[in-house]
Design an enzyme around this catalytic site. Structure first.
Site, PDB file in Angstrom:
ATOM      1  N   GLY A  39       0.884  -1.368  -0.008  1.00 37.33           N
ATOM      2  CA  GLY A  39      -0.041   0.062  -0.034  1.00 37.33           C
ATOM      3  C   GLY A  39       0.880   1.276  -0.115  1.00 37.33           C
ATOM      4  N   HIS A  40       2.021   1.391   0.872  1.00 40.68           N
ATOM      5  CA  HIS A  40       2.823   2.427   1.123  1.00 40.68           C
ATOM      6  C   HIS A  40       3.600   2.510  -0.293  1.00 40.68           C
ATOM      7  CE1 HIS A  40       2.789   1.306   5.305  1.00 40.68           C
ATOM      8  NE2 HIS A  40       2.415   2.342   5.261  1.00 40.68           N
TER       9      HIS A  40
HETATM   10  P1  AMP Z   1       0.557   4.502   7.946  1.00 38.55           P
HETATM   11  O1  AMP Z   1       2.270   4.083   7.721  1.00 38.55           O
HETATM   12  O2  AMP Z   1      -0.225   3.531   8.283  1.00 38.55           O
HETATM   13  O3  AMP Z   1       0.547   6.067   8.597  1.00 38.55           O
HETATM   14  O4  AMP Z   1       0.236   4.909   6.418  1.00 38.55           O
HETATM   15  C1  AMP Z   1       0.930   5.872   5.471  1.00 38.55           C
HETATM   16  C2  AMP Z   1       0.067   6.175   4.413  1.00 38.55           C
HETATM   17  O5  AMP Z   1      -0.299   4.781   3.718  1.00 38.55           O
HETATM   18  C3  AMP Z   1      -1.224   6.831   4.631  1.00 38.55           C
HETATM   19  O6  AMP Z   1      -1.748   7.796   3.873  1.00 38.55           O
HETATM   20  C4  AMP Z   1      -2.186   5.395   4.602  1.00 38.55           C
HETATM   21  O7  AMP Z   1      -3.470   5.893   4.215  1.00 38.55           O
HETATM   22  C5  AMP Z   1      -1.399   4.806   3.667  1.00 38.55           C
HETATM   23  N1  AMP Z   1      -1.762   3.493   3.195  1.00 38.55           N
HETATM   24  C6  AMP Z   1      -1.627   2.570   4.043  1.00 38.55           C
HETATM   25  N2  AMP Z   1      -2.370   1.285   3.836  1.00 38.55           N
HETATM   26  C7  AMP Z   1      -2.819   1.576   2.728  1.00 38.55           C
HETATM   27  C8  AMP Z   1      -3.368   0.570   1.842  1.00 38.55           C
HETATM   28  N3  AMP Z   1      -3.549  -0.730   1.724  1.00 38.55           N
HETATM   29  N4  AMP Z   1      -3.569   1.382   0.359  1.00 38.55           N
HETATM   30  C9  AMP Z   1      -3.698   2.640   0.085  1.00 38.55           C
HETATM   31  N5  AMP Z   1      -2.944   3.444   1.067  1.00 38.55           N
HETATM   32  C10 AMP Z   1      -2.267   2.875   2.265  1.00 38.55           C
END
Ligand code: AMP
Length: 292
Positions: A39-40
């Site tokens: 996702g990232h």
């Molecule tokens: P985090 O590290 O969980 O704070 O996420 C960092 C960024 O990655 C945030 O903008 C999340 O929304 C995005 N993100 C996390 N998981 C996904 C995913 N499965 N699909 C798209 N974006 C994601």
């Protein structure tokens, strides 16, 4: 494309960004808390489609964790993150030193209202204050042209859009589609805490959510359709459903009852599975939309 450089100080970060700006190069920025997954990486790729240079930050933000949440247990592995960022088009990784973000005398708070009230805030009351604060600080440090957030955290994306517009921040916010595994489970750093049974349960969330959205689109009454989905989630093995809510896609004003008349809506879900809190969401395309 190869392994990106790491910087750990504002001085080094600004120096690099200034150098790029001097060459008329635009910058897109992806804030993360590390434990990087597909996702990232999809956000990093999208960033590369918008700007010449891509900055990724890795910072587990203590301000968005409540005292009883998993700040200490949040997965951290910088070496693995750096390996994943190789050949993604990321040019620079900013890893601020933990003590440099919130000094002892820090006293400023940022509260986004309305769009950040309800849903997540009902369960994590100070979460968006922590997010708004760190995102503001990080944007001030990186000063990018574009910042990318995932639709996976849909309310967060909506709150950041509000924050940036309300405070006249000179950055364009870009939302990225949800990346899922081959069974439809939205990728998340916390999925590593799911055992095999947990994964089997978690992978049902996407299907139950889409069935609910489809029923609403077909004209089923909203409260009835969401109640059915909640029952379905509990029957599938989820230990609790924090919310399953239909809302306006921009303001997140809830639509609790009635029949949808074709306007675009979003269905947002937070459910607990074996101690892991999972978020997901999808469009409830209105009848007019659905023709296309
Ligand atoms: P985090 O590290 O969980 O704070 O996420 C960092 C960024 O990655 C945030 O903008 C999340 O929304 C995005 N993100 C996390 N998981 C996904 C995913 N499965 N699909 C798209 N974006 C994601």
């Amino acid at each position: 494309m190869s392994t990106p450089e790491i910087v750990r100080t504002q001085h080094d970060l600004r120096g690099q960004v200034r150098e790029w700006r001097g060459c008329d190069l635009s910058v897109a920025y992806v804030p993360t808390m590390g434990a990087l997954h597909g996702g990232h990486l999809s956000l990093v790729k999208l960033a590369g489609q918008h700007a010449h240079k891509v900055v990724v930050s890795i910072f587990v933000n203590p301000a968005q964790f409540a005292p009883d949440e998993d700040f200490e247990a949040y997965p951290r592995d910088e070496a693995a993150d750096m390996a994943r960022l190789a050949s993604t088009g990321c040019d620079l990784v900013y890893v601020p030193r933990p003590g440099s973000m919130y000094k002892a005398h820090h006293a400023t708070r940022i509260k986004v209202g309305r769009v950040a009230d309800g849903l997540e805030t009902d369960h994590r009351p100070t979460f968006f204050e922590g997010v708004a604060l760190v995102v503001t600080k990080l944007l001030n440090r990186v000063m990018p042209d574009y910042v990318i957030f995932g639709e996976k955290d849909y309310q967060q994306l909506a709150a950041i859009r509000r924050l940036v517009e309300d405070l006249d921040m000179p950055v364009k916010v870009i939302g990225a589609p949800i990346a899922r595994d081959e069974h439809g489970l939205a990728l998340s750093s916390r999925n590593v805490h799911l055992d095999e049974d947990g994964l089997v349960i978690a992978r049902q969330l996407n299907g139950i959510m889409h069935t609910c959205a489809e029923r609403i689109r077909m004209g089923h009454e909203v409260a009835r359709a969401t109640a059915q989905a909640k029952t379905g989630l509990l029957a599938a093995g989820f230990s609790g459903v924090d919310y399953i809510r239909v809302a306006d896609p921009d303001t997140l004003e809830p639509v609790l009852h009635g029949h949808v008349q074709g306007q675009p809506l979003r269905l947002l879900v937070a459910a607990r599975c074996k101690g892991v809190r999972l978020l997901d969401n999808c469009a409830v395309r209105g009848l007019a939309d659905a023709q296309g």
